[in-house]
Design an enzyme around this catalytic site. Structure first.
Site, mmCIF file in Angstrom:
data_model
loop_
_atom_site.group_PDB
_atom_site.id
_atom_site.type_symbol
_atom_site.label_atom_id
_atom_site.label_comp_id
_atom_site.label_asym_id
_atom_site.label_seq_id
_atom_site.Cartn_x
_atom_site.Cartn_y
_atom_site.Cartn_z
ATOM 1 N N SER A 161 53.124 -5.528 53.615
ATOM 2 C CA SER A 161 53.583 -4.815 52.418
ATOM 3 C C SER A 161 52.789 -3.552 52.103
ATOM 4 C CB SER A 161 53.575 -5.762 51.217
ATOM 5 O OG SER A 161 52.324 -6.394 51.091
ATOM 6 N N LYS A 214 62.980 -8.421 45.639
ATOM 7 C CA LYS A 214 62.816 -7.079 46.213
ATOM 8 C C LYS A 214 64.196 -6.463 46.464
ATOM 9 C CE LYS A 214 58.086 -7.493 47.357
ATOM 10 N NZ LYS A 214 57.335 -8.704 47.682
ATOM 11 N N HIS A 259 59.708 -8.233 52.577
ATOM 12 C CA HIS A 259 60.068 -6.808 52.689
ATOM 13 C C HIS A 259 61.045 -6.544 53.829
ATOM 14 C CE1 HIS A 259 57.477 -4.914 49.662
ATOM 15 N NE2 HIS A 259 56.611 -5.872 49.935
HETATM 16 C C1 LIG Z 1 56.284 -9.469 47.134
HETATM 17 C C2 LIG Z 1 55.871 -10.480 48.097
HETATM 18 C C3 LIG Z 1 55.840 -11.829 47.737
HETATM 19 C C4 LIG Z 1 56.117 -12.293 46.342
HETATM 20 O O1 LIG Z 1 57.480 -12.329 46.068
HETATM 21 P P1 LIG Z 1 57.954 -12.654 44.576
HETATM 22 O O2 LIG Z 1 59.333 -13.147 44.751
HETATM 23 O O3 LIG Z 1 57.847 -11.400 43.792
HETATM 24 O O4 LIG Z 1 57.043 -13.726 44.068
HETATM 25 C C5 LIG Z 1 55.516 -12.756 48.706
HETATM 26 N N1 LIG Z 1 55.198 -12.373 49.963
HETATM 27 C C6 LIG Z 1 55.208 -11.083 50.337
HETATM 28 C C7 LIG Z 1 54.889 -10.720 51.745
HETATM 29 C C8 LIG Z 1 55.535 -10.098 49.407
HETATM 30 O O5 LIG Z 1 55.533 -8.816 49.778
#
Ligand SMILES: *Cc1c(COP(=O)(O)O)cnc(C)c1O
Length: 392
Positions: free
Chosen positions: A181, A240, A209
């Site tokens: 990320s 996301k 992502h």
């Molecule tokens: C954003 C993210 C999460 C968290 O996701 P949420 O649904 O916002 O809790 C988990 N793992 C990765 C790799 C992320 O980038």
């Protein structure tokens, strides 16, 4: 000595190092242009990759599901809170991921807490985790009793070395982010799956992502890299590209069934609401009907990145719409972000501990909701700011 001195000291230290996070407030729905702390700005830091967060069809479906099912599920799912829309959402997501079954959870963060300690419950187990994995994976690993092997980032040779060290372990699980990320680079899943086969290890990929971004119709990284069916636990988020809130695990029927019996966030915490589920179902429908938004996202990504490089910015090793603009010291990144904001661009700086010290950056996130004119203007603002701060 007061009992809260450690807090006062910690906050003063963060401020001194330029690492104190001043969180801004957005006053309008998510989209290309948003009002932040009273100022209209171009949004270049949300994970709303496909522009779905503000999409009317999602809002309408959320309202419809609230009318049908009320505001909340009333109990933990395993006791008396499983409602028909939870099954509908899971079926929808399983079709989208082309998986046998899906378990819906409250968030992507929680999905990692659900899977890792369930799969690895004994000190005879071993976990192999990329050194740059997301915080929610790190915490999930901390909750398991397994022996930890942290392998060098995206390095199958080091992973194999660690697998050899743990050859006698009971359950083995290899865990990686699909897309990392902070740098936007991609895990070598083919090599990881081959090693998993060779050493009898399970595989887990957090595709937060990648979903909605990679692969045909945004089906995710497993499709993108041709390893669909070889990932035992596919972790997804609805927060996301899908634009809502929620997480899930996709996999074989037996594995998901096992999680329904064992995963503590499923057993001890209530599930997503009718509005979340309705909006998520609409988002999957939109993605399944057309890949137009995914294509627009990539068109924007390629346009912005190519031009940033031409201007002389260091955009790191990204292979995805995550575009780090590398600036070095956290104080410089904070100053850059503040100047952008004055000029009408919302793009936050990221420093330690989210990224290593000395690798602070602005993380620009592209979205299908941006127009090419938005991005042309943004490039002018980045150029001007870059010259002012002697970055380019
Ligand atoms: C954003 C993210 C999460 C968290 O996701 P949420 O649904 O916002 O809790 C988990 N793992 C990765 C790799 C992320 O980038």
């Amino acid at each position: 000595m007061g009992k809260f001195d450690f807090i006062t000291d910690e906050i003063a230290g963060l401020k001194e190092a330029g690492l104190y996070n001043r969180i801004r407030t957005i006053e309008t729905p998510q989209g290309a242009w948003i009002t932040v702390d009273g100022k209209k700005t171009l949004n270049m830091c949300s994970n709303n990759y496909l522009g779905l967060a503000g999409e009317k069809r999602l809002v309408d479906k959320a309202k419809e599901y609230m009318d049908l099912y009320g505001a909340g599920p009333g109990a933990v799912r395993s006791i008396a809170g499983t409602m028909s829309f939870h099954h509908e959402l899971e079926k929808k997501l399983a079709e989208f991921k082309e998986a046998e079954d899906v378990l819906s959870l409250q968030s992507g963060f929680v999905a990692n807490q659900a899977v890792i300690p369930s799969a690895l419950s004994s000190s005879e187990d071993a976990v192999f985790t990329d050194e740059l994995n997301h915080a929610s994976i790190i915490d999930g690993v901390r909750l398991s009793k397994a022996k930890r092997f942290i392998y060098a980032h995206n390095n199958p040779a080091d992973l194999e070395k660690k697998l050899k060290e743990a050859v006698n372990a009971r359950n083995k699980l290899i865990i990686t982010d699909g897309v990392f990320s902070m740098d936007g680079d991609i895990a070598p899943l083919k090599e990881i799956c081959d090693l998993a086969d060779k050493y009898g290890a399970m595989t887990m990929v957090d595709d937060a992502h990648g979903e909605g971004v990679l692969g045909p119709y945004g089906k995710g990284i497993a499709h993108h890299l041709g390893v669909h069916g070889r990932i035992d636990f596919e972790i997804g988020t609805l927060s996301k590209a899908f634009g809502i809130m929620g997480g899930f695990v996709a996999g074989k029927k037996e594995i998901i069934d096992f999680l329904r019996q064992k995963a503590r966030p499923f057993l001890f915490s209530s599930a997503v609401t009718p509005a979340d589920a309705g909006a998520s179902i609409a988002a999957v429908d939109i993605l399944s009907e057309s890949d137009e938004r995914v294509k627009k996202l990539w068109e924007n990504t390629n346009f912005f990145k190519e031009n940033m490089k031409k201007l002389g910015f260091d955009t790191g090793i990204s292979e995805t719409p995550i575009t780090p603009v590398m600036l070095g010291e956290a104080s410089k990144a904070q100053k850059f972000s503040a100047k952008l904001f004055e000029k009408g661009i919302f793009a936050m700086s990221i420093g330690f501990p989210t990224v290593p010290r000395g690798k602070a950056r602005i993380r620009v996130m592209l979205s299908a909701s941006h127009s090419i004119d938005d991005l042309k203007w943004a490039l002018e603002v980045f150029e001007e700011t870059g010259k002012e701060l002697e970055v380019i």
